[in-house]
Design an enzyme around this catalytic site. Structure first.
Site, PDB file in Angstrom:
ATOM      1  N   GLY A   8       0.969  -1.249  -0.040  1.00 12.87           N
ATOM      2  CA  GLY A   8       0.018   0.278   0.152  1.00 12.87           C
ATOM      3  C   GLY A   8       0.903   1.167   0.237  1.00 12.87           C
ATOM      4  N   ALA A   9       0.460   2.635  -0.716  1.00  9.65           N
ATOM      5  CA  ALA A   9       1.293   4.091  -1.086  1.00  9.65           C
ATOM      6  C   ALA A   9       0.429   4.478  -1.037  1.00  9.65           C
ATOM      7  CB  ALA A   9       2.383   3.634  -2.051  1.00  9.65           C
ATOM      8  N   GLY A  12      -0.924   5.907   5.039  1.00  6.53           N
ATOM      9  CA  GLY A  12      -0.588   4.813   5.435  1.00  6.53           C
ATOM     10  C   GLY A  12       1.160   4.435   4.920  1.00  6.53           C
ATOM     11  N   ALA A  78      -1.935  -6.578  -5.658  1.00  3.57           N
ATOM     12  CA  ALA A  78      -1.123  -7.431  -4.817  1.00  3.57           C
ATOM     13  C   ALA A  78      -2.588  -8.292  -5.087  1.00  3.57           C
ATOM     14  CB  ALA A  78      -1.048  -7.655  -3.555  1.00  3.57           C
ATOM     15  N   CYS A 159     -15.958   5.755   7.947  1.00  8.04           N
ATOM     16  CA  CYS A 159     -15.490   6.962   8.428  1.00  8.04           C
ATOM     17  C   CYS A 159     -16.764   8.441   7.943  1.00  8.04           C
ATOM     18  CB  CYS A 159     -14.448   7.212   7.012  1.00  8.04           C
ATOM     19  SG  CYS A 159     -13.342   8.588   6.665  1.00  8.04           S
ATOM     20  N   GLY A 320      -5.965  10.607  10.840  1.00 11.77           N
ATOM     21  CA  GLY A 320      -4.143  10.376  10.825  1.00 11.77           C
ATOM     22  C   GLY A 320      -3.525  10.425  11.802  1.00 11.77           C
ATOM     23  N   CYS A 353      -9.979  15.486  14.047  1.00 12.03           N
ATOM     24  CA  CYS A 353      -9.878  15.880  12.333  1.00 12.03           C
ATOM     25  C   CYS A 353     -10.681  17.248  12.309  1.00 12.03           C
ATOM     26  CB  CYS A 353     -11.595  14.748  12.061  1.00 12.03           C
ATOM     27  SG  CYS A 353     -12.512  15.076  11.042  1.00 12.03           S
ATOM     28  N   LYS A 388      -7.269  23.501   7.754  1.00 15.39           N
ATOM     29  CA  LYS A 388      -7.386  22.302   6.402  1.00 15.39           C
ATOM     30  C   LYS A 388      -6.885  22.574   5.060  1.00 15.39           C
ATOM     31  CE  LYS A 388      -9.459  18.620   4.361  1.00 15.39           C
ATOM     32  NZ  LYS A 388      -9.964  18.146   4.545  1.00 15.39           N
TER      33      LYS A 388
END
Length: 424
Positions: A8-9, A12, A78, A159, A320, A353, A388
């Site tokens: 994963g890129a 995270g 993957a 979310c 985050g 947040c 933000k």
């Protein structure tokens, strides 16, 4: 010499790669595997969806960034993780061996669980930049011939911040275009009340968000299950506090954005001992899988139990600040294992947040994320809108530089300073 693979890129995965490279020994190799060649800053997708940002402003090519840091990159998805044999099987047939694996894939978006949901159906999404661009095209047609909007998050969503954010960004954009009076807006959510956020609320989030919605003439339906979506109408069943059907709604819409439920990705789904029934990766207090101790996980793909049962299923968000602390703990724990020690570092699982509303915004701080909390604060104002924007620029710059410098701690300190000033 060890090979550390990060799957994963995204928000995270890339920070994980930078921190792991810093913590790894000189003889160790760090490799990132991703099904996409570019990184995009997901929190900016709501802006893209109303044409306030262009895609190229929030997207970066991954390969040159990782190359500068001596991190290998494989831009191939993957197909399957094989934890019994320490391999990742790729879509092109290759196999990648690892000594340590960090799963940081984010979720699979479960649009298929509701008939007609999603960009391939009749609703929009801001979960991916591709979706946001699709939503923008639909939005530009909508503002030419406005009508009702239905927006929110379906059952099982975890979310909720982007749903509130996009609701208010649309509302602001409509006012700027002087067509707000032509657009009835309904917010549909699986949350038991407005401002629940999958966290049992934060501070005074319930009354504050209800007040904002009343002020902006946004109707809401809570404890809602979306059963089906057709062209121009959504079928919603509202439930009571015991989870029993209370009222059926057929909501007409000209434009709709509904966040889907999340699942684990296909590459890990159904692997006994690695993931739960929804495909989220099982971890211990050190971010490590209990069955496969050389496999770690960070971010949205991690299994976290809900804070409390709700009449309609809601998930727990992974914000985050929480992800940042997961990354740091994981990097240090893998280094400890490389040196022959047991892992000791734990993520703080705090939540911060910033939700932009176009001309104002709302922010919350939950330390820790799951109650009871040491800090439980929710606020709003023009400063959140500015924060933000600054956060977006800072994070993208941070990714370009390939630095693991923490950012959320700075936000917390600044917000705490604002809180103290208000108290005085």
């Amino acid at each position: 010499m060890a090979h550390i693979v990060i799957l994963g890129a995204g928000l995270g995965g890339l920070p994980m790669a930078f921190e792991m490279k810093e913590q790894a020994r000189q003889t160790d190799t760090v490799t990132v595997i991703s099904n996409a060649p570019n990184f995009h800053f997901v929190p900016s997708n709501p802006w893209v969806a109303v044409d306030w940002r262009d895609r190229d402003e929030i997207e970066l090519p991954i390969a040159p960034i990782l190359a500068k840091k001596g991190i290998a990159f494989i831009p191939v998805g993957a197909q399957r993780v094989d934890p019994e044999h320490n391999k990742v099987l790729l879509d092109d047939g290759r196999e990648v061996d690892y000594d340590y694996l960090v799963i940081a894939t984010g979720p699979k978006l479960a649009f298929d669980e509701i008939e007609g949901l999603g960009p391939q159906g009749f609703t929009q999404s801001v979960c991916h930049v591709d979706h946001a661009e699709h939503a923008k095209d639909a939005w530009m047609k909508f503002v030419e011939e406005p009508g009702p909007i239905v927006v929110g998050a379906v059952q099982g969503a975890s979310c909720f911040g982007p749903a509130y954010e996009y609701t208010m960004i649309m509302e602001t954009d409509l006012r700027r275009r002087k067509i707000r009076d032509k657009v009835p807006m309904t917010y549909v959510t699986s949350e038991p009340y407005i401002g629940h956020l999958g966290l049992n609320g934060v501070g005074d989030s319930k009354s504050l968000m209800e007040s904002i919605f009343r002020d902006k003439a946004i109707r809401w339906i809570c404890n809602a299950k979306v059963t089906k979506v057709e062209q121009g109408q959504m079928y919603v069943t509202e439930h009571d506090d015991d989870g029993k059907p209370k009222k059926d709604h057929v909501l007409p819409f000209k434009y709709s954005m509904m966040l889907p439920a999340f699942k684990g990705i296909d590459a890990v789904f159904g692997i006994e001992g690695l993931v739960n029934p929804r495909g989220f990766v099982l971890i211990d207090e050190h971010q490590r899988n209990p069955r496969y101790p050389n496999v770690f996980a960070v971010g949205v793909c991690v299994a976290i139990a809900p804070t409390e049962p709700t009449p309609v299923p809601t998930g727990v968000p992974k914000t985050g600040f929480m992800i940042e602390s997961m990354v740091t703990a994981t990097a240090h724990n893998i280094r400890a294992m490389l040196d022959g020690f047991n892992p000791t570092q734990k993520a703080t699982w705090n939540a911060v947040c910033l939700a932009d509303f176009g001309d104002r915004g709302a922010a919350f701080i939950a330390l820790p994320q799951i109650p009871p909390r040491n800090v439980n604060w929710f606020g709003e104002g023009y400063w959140v809108h500015l924060a933000k924007i600054a956060f977006e620029k800072y994070f993208i710059r941070k990714m370009k530089k390939g630095t693991s410098e923490p950012i959320y701690e700075k936000i917390v300190m600044q917000a705490m300073g604002i809180m103290k000033m208000k108290d005085h």
